[in-house]
Write an enzyme that holds these catalytic residues in place. Sequence first.
Site, PDB file in Angstrom:
ATOM      1  N   LEU A 117      45.186  39.415  42.192  1.00 38.97           N
ATOM      2  CA  LEU A 117      46.597  39.070  42.052  1.00 38.97           C
ATOM      3  C   LEU A 117      46.839  38.644  43.474  1.00 38.97           C
ATOM      4  CD1 LEU A 117      47.930  41.934  39.580  1.00 38.97           C
ATOM      5  CD2 LEU A 117      47.480  39.466  39.059  1.00 38.97           C
ATOM      6  N   ASP A 118      47.861  37.671  43.640  1.00 35.59           N
ATOM      7  CA  ASP A 118      48.397  37.267  44.592  1.00 35.59           C
ATOM      8  C   ASP A 118      49.241  38.458  45.252  1.00 35.59           C
ATOM      9  OD1 ASP A 118      47.486  34.458  44.576  1.00 35.59           O
ATOM     10  OD2 ASP A 118      49.272  34.040  43.519  1.00 35.59           O
ATOM     11  N   ARG A 119      49.048  38.642  46.635  1.00 34.19           N
ATOM     12  CA  ARG A 119      50.066  39.624  47.301  1.00 34.19           C
ATOM     13  C   ARG A 119      51.374  39.725  46.662  1.00 34.19           C
ATOM     14  NH1 ARG A 119      50.452  40.391  53.838  1.00 34.19           N
ATOM     15  NH2 ARG A 119      51.110  42.679  53.778  1.00 34.19           N
ATOM     16  N   HIS A 127      47.348  30.167  42.375  1.00 34.32           N
ATOM     17  CA  HIS A 127      48.771  29.764  42.298  1.00 34.32           C
ATOM     18  C   HIS A 127      49.273  28.939  41.112  1.00 34.32           C
ATOM     19  CE1 HIS A 127      49.178  30.486  47.058  1.00 34.32           C
ATOM     20  NE2 HIS A 127      48.797  31.714  46.263  1.00 34.32           N
TER      21      HIS A 127
END
Length: 244
Positions: A55-57, A164
């Site tokens: 997962l993105d930060r 994204h």
Amino acid sequence: MSELTIVYDDDALIVVDKPAGLLVHRSWLAREAQEFALQKVRDQIGQWVYPVHRLDRPTSGLLLFAKSAELAEKLAVQFRERHVQKTYHAVVRGYLGDGELDYPLREELDKIADRDVSVEREAQAAVTRYTCLQQVELPVQVGKRHATSRYSLMQLHPLTGRKHQLRRHMSHLRHPIVGDSRHGDGRHNRFFREHLGIERLLLAATGLCFEHPITRQQIELKLEVPAEFTRIFSPEFSLFDTTQ
């Protein structure tokens, strides 16, 4: 940071609720970071674990780890072959209805890490299904064009897994996710930060459905939508109520 909330745990795998702002694993692109989900899970359960996806930060939510490299690869195949059903919730700018966006995306490169990578790669298929759950119009002018500001609470289903993807697809629809510093609207991000005290990206991985790599049973996991996401959609919400 406190211990991570464990959503599911057995002899083969573990799923945690990753907070926004926590990296999945160490990255030289974020050298200032001191804590990582991978290490925290290992320390918390006293066992080596292997990341299956990421997962993105700034994104919170369901994060899956396997307890062996072999099982991690089996689960990763499910992700690559699009057998895993993923659900996200997000707050976006404006009124967005229901639909499906089929809009290919070129790989998003990092200026430093990918400086030697060719930017001539073809765009890859990217499909997102989206459903509007709630809408609200606030009596405050954030942008230049409208005297009020509208927002939608969305349920998002990425049918592909591009980098994204959800953030870029919502931006393409001109309904960027609130709190997105890269693809979003800075004026609305600032409004949420300064007037609502919400500094995070309003995107969370709230649902995960996959086949257990050993038992072959379907594992379906869900999280509640974070309170920060639903706050402005409450009938009792008021910008001028300082007790909220």
